[in-house]
Write an enzyme that holds these catalytic residues in place. Sequence first.
Site, PDB file in Angstrom:
ATOM      1  N   CYS A  24     -41.812 -18.724 -39.237  1.00 20.94           N
ATOM      2  CA  CYS A  24     -41.323 -19.362 -40.480  1.00 20.94           C
ATOM      3  C   CYS A  24     -42.158 -19.224 -41.687  1.00 20.94           C
ATOM      4  O   CYS A  24     -41.789 -19.742 -42.941  1.00 20.94           O
ATOM      5  CB  CYS A  24     -41.465 -21.007 -40.091  1.00 20.94           C
ATOM      6  SG  CYS A  24     -40.370 -21.307 -38.809  1.00 20.94           S
ATOM      7  N   HIS A  39     -40.542 -25.614 -46.397  1.00 22.89           N
ATOM      8  CA  HIS A  39     -39.965 -24.706 -45.091  1.00 22.89           C
ATOM      9  C   HIS A  39     -39.359 -25.974 -44.445  1.00 22.89           C
ATOM     10  O   HIS A  39     -39.663 -27.269 -44.399  1.00 22.89           O
ATOM     11  CB  HIS A  39     -40.956 -24.534 -44.218  1.00 22.89           C
ATOM     12  CG  HIS A  39     -40.430 -24.090 -42.609  1.00 22.89           C
ATOM     13  ND1 HIS A  39     -39.473 -23.000 -42.692  1.00 22.89           N
ATOM     14  CD2 HIS A  39     -40.615 -24.140 -41.793  1.00 22.89           C
ATOM     15  CE1 HIS A  39     -39.033 -22.888 -41.536  1.00 22.89           C
ATOM     16  NE2 HIS A  39     -39.794 -23.550 -40.796  1.00 22.89           N
ATOM     17  N   ASN A  97     -33.028 -24.936 -39.081  1.00 25.60           N
ATOM     18  CA  ASN A  97     -34.154 -24.225 -39.568  1.00 25.60           C
ATOM     19  C   ASN A  97     -33.736 -22.716 -39.351  1.00 25.60           C
ATOM     20  O   ASN A  97     -33.742 -22.267 -38.168  1.00 25.60           O
ATOM     21  CB  ASN A  97     -35.327 -24.461 -38.203  1.00 25.60           C
ATOM     22  CG  ASN A  97     -36.785 -23.650 -38.742  1.00 25.60           C
ATOM     23  OD1 ASN A  97     -36.561 -22.780 -39.468  1.00 25.60           O
ATOM     24  ND2 ASN A  97     -37.848 -24.064 -37.958  1.00 25.60           N
TER      25      ASN A  97
HETATM   26  N1  ACO Z   1     -32.117 -34.901 -27.630  1.00 27.95           N
HETATM   27  C1  ACO Z   1     -32.339 -35.946 -27.000  1.00 27.95           C
HETATM   28  N2  ACO Z   1     -33.800 -36.230 -26.674  1.00 27.95           N
HETATM   29  C2  ACO Z   1     -34.599 -35.188 -26.882  1.00 27.95           C
HETATM   30  C3  ACO Z   1     -34.123 -34.052 -27.183  1.00 27.95           C
HETATM   31  C4  ACO Z   1     -32.859 -33.739 -27.568  1.00 27.95           C
HETATM   32  N3  ACO Z   1     -32.239 -32.616 -28.295  1.00 27.95           N
HETATM   33  N4  ACO Z   1     -35.367 -33.118 -27.386  1.00 27.95           N
HETATM   34  C5  ACO Z   1     -36.253 -33.755 -26.946  1.00 27.95           C
HETATM   35  N5  ACO Z   1     -35.970 -35.160 -26.344  1.00 27.95           N
HETATM   36  C6  ACO Z   1     -36.594 -36.072 -25.477  1.00 27.95           C
HETATM   37  C7  ACO Z   1     -37.736 -35.672 -25.148  1.00 27.95           C
HETATM   38  O1  ACO Z   1     -37.440 -35.070 -23.840  1.00 27.95           O
HETATM   39  C8  ACO Z   1     -38.822 -37.090 -25.243  1.00 27.95           C
HETATM   40  O2  ACO Z   1     -38.539 -37.618 -24.246  1.00 27.95           O
HETATM   41  P1  ACO Z   1     -39.632 -38.529 -23.538  1.00 27.95           P
HETATM   42  O3  ACO Z   1     -40.311 -39.392 -24.290  1.00 27.95           O
HETATM   43  O4  ACO Z   1     -38.842 -39.338 -22.392  1.00 27.95           O
HETATM   44  O5  ACO Z   1     -40.607 -37.625 -22.849  1.00 27.95           O
HETATM   45  C9  ACO Z   1     -38.418 -37.442 -26.498  1.00 27.95           C
HETATM   46  O6  ACO Z   1     -37.204 -37.185 -26.960  1.00 27.95           O
HETATM   47  C10 ACO Z   1     -39.544 -37.260 -27.911  1.00 27.95           C
HETATM   48  O7  ACO Z   1     -39.593 -35.662 -27.744  1.00 27.95           O
HETATM   49  P2  ACO Z   1     -40.754 -35.159 -28.628  1.00 27.95           P
HETATM   50  O8  ACO Z   1     -40.638 -33.486 -28.165  1.00 27.95           O
HETATM   51  O9  ACO Z   1     -41.822 -35.939 -28.471  1.00 27.95           O
HETATM   52  O10 ACO Z   1     -39.981 -35.385 -30.014  1.00 27.95           O
HETATM   53  P3  ACO Z   1     -40.438 -35.135 -31.250  1.00 27.95           P
HETATM   54  O11 ACO Z   1     -40.173 -36.313 -32.118  1.00 27.95           O
HETATM   55  O12 ACO Z   1     -41.777 -34.499 -31.368  1.00 27.95           O
HETATM   56  O13 ACO Z   1     -39.200 -34.022 -32.003  1.00 27.95           O
HETATM   57  C11 ACO Z   1     -39.336 -31.916 -32.570  1.00 27.95           C
HETATM   58  C12 ACO Z   1     -39.285 -32.956 -31.643  1.00 27.95           C
HETATM   59  C13 ACO Z   1     -38.181 -31.942 -33.612  1.00 27.95           C
HETATM   60  C14 ACO Z   1     -39.084 -30.504 -32.024  1.00 27.95           C
HETATM   61  C15 ACO Z   1     -40.654 -32.101 -33.360  1.00 27.95           C
HETATM   62  O14 ACO Z   1     -41.707 -32.138 -32.610  1.00 27.95           O
HETATM   63  C16 ACO Z   1     -40.802 -30.956 -34.453  1.00 27.95           C
HETATM   64  O15 ACO Z   1     -40.018 -30.944 -35.583  1.00 27.95           O
HETATM   65  N6  ACO Z   1     -41.804 -30.107 -34.366  1.00 27.95           N
HETATM   66  C17 ACO Z   1     -42.227 -29.012 -35.260  1.00 27.95           C
HETATM   67  C18 ACO Z   1     -41.206 -28.105 -35.665  1.00 27.95           C
HETATM   68  C19 ACO Z   1     -41.900 -27.100 -36.539  1.00 27.95           C
HETATM   69  O16 ACO Z   1     -42.200 -27.378 -37.577  1.00 27.95           O
HETATM   70  N7  ACO Z   1     -41.961 -25.712 -35.879  1.00 27.95           N
HETATM   71  C20 ACO Z   1     -42.445 -24.650 -36.807  1.00 27.95           C
HETATM   72  C21 ACO Z   1     -41.378 -23.605 -37.096  1.00 27.95           C
HETATM   73  S1  ACO Z   1     -40.638 -23.054 -36.289  1.00 27.95           S
HETATM   74  C22 ACO Z   1     -41.029 -21.222 -36.012  1.00 27.95           C
HETATM   75  O17 ACO Z   1     -41.998 -20.805 -36.471  1.00 27.95           O
HETATM   76  C23 ACO Z   1     -40.261 -20.274 -35.198  1.00 27.95           C
END
Ligand code: ACO
Length: 332
Positions: A116, A256, A286
């Site tokens: 990214c 980003h 993204n």
């Molecule tokens: N739908 C419903 N529930 C979900 C989903 C979904 N699609 N995905 C995960 N959950 C659930 C999980 O299982 C978890 O349940 P639990 O509490 O029972 O275990 C709960 O939701 C929370 O999951 P988290 O992974 O902790 O959710 P979070 O709030 O962290 O959001 C996300 C996830 C959106 C991926 C976030 O962590 C994020 O944006 N991370 C950074 C992404 C980023 O910046 N990437 C860099 C660039 S990408 C690249 O370089 C290719």
Amino acid sequence: MAIYKAAISAVGGYVPETKLTNFDLEKMVDTNNEWIISRTGIKERRILKEPGKASSFMAVNAAKEALKKNGTDPLDIEVVICATVTPDMRFPDTANTIAKELGATNAWGFDLGAACSGFLFGLTTGCRFIESGAYKKILVIGVDMMSSIIDYEDRSTCILFGDGAGCVLLERSEDDNGFVDADLHGDGNGAQYLNMRGGGSLLPTSAETVKNKDHYVFQDGRPVFKAAVSGMKTATNTILDRNNMTKEEIDWVVPHQANMRIINTLTDFLEIPKEKVMVNIDRYGNTTAATLPLCLWDYEKQLKKGDKLIFTAFGGGFTWGSIYLTWAYDSN
Ligand code: ACO
């Protein structure tokens, strides 16, 4: 020491027509529209579905638009830098295919990874090439066809990513506007949290890697989220400090587009009105290397000569950083 000042002189973009909405995803994995919107800000993303078309197709469309906008002959392009983690093939570089398709037969080029942060790294590299006096016209492209490396059975990643391409033309600046400074970083310790293990020399593609889904993106979201917020804040602060800039002086932030919550945290930290922060994550998700140039593409008409822009990104690697430049033309 820079001999010339480098500036963006045109912008182009391309997103495929096919939309993949949150409601479509509800039918594919155990997720729902409310969760996706509240946790990420994404409503829909674009997916390239045309058989035989890949990243180069989107990149060529974006580049053609940029060249057309300021009447540049493809034969005058000297370098094509293509930031992507989804090249058409492992080799030859997609930059070469793009140059061929554009008719930019005098150009050499190369692909650049950095996930990214790819466009950020590519833009800095292109600007430094111009500054050195070695080149006059460079295309920097950010393109990713994330749908080609996403597991649509993995709800933690498939809701996040989309396909698209953005392109900028870099030239010698005609005045004092253009690229000013970049603060770029990498930390290989981040590899464990965000990667695609299969298909490289470490784990060549085999029946086993396909069975284990090693050819798909793996992400442990929470540590990536934390590192993204802190990396983008720190790099932006460094850029402001180094250039004796106050937060009030920023005209536009180009962040980003990984997660609306990350963008909001950054907006709060910079104490900047939301109207000054470029956002299109709701429509494209993204698009990895394409998010920053696609933001420019969407907001180009609002940009004025002399506007101060801060770009910031974070991605797999980990890789991250910020760039400061002033806009070189009245876009409207
Ligand atoms: N739908 C419903 N529930 C979900 C989903 C979904 N699609 N995905 C995960 N959950 C659930 C999980 O299982 C978890 O349940 P639990 O509490 O029972 O275990 C709960 O939701 C929370 O999951 P988290 O992974 O902790 O959710 P979070 O709030 O962290 O959001 C996300 C996830 C959106 C991926 C976030 O962590 C994020 O944006 N991370 C950074 C992404 C980023 O910046 N990437 C860099 C660039 S990408 C690249 O370089 C290719």
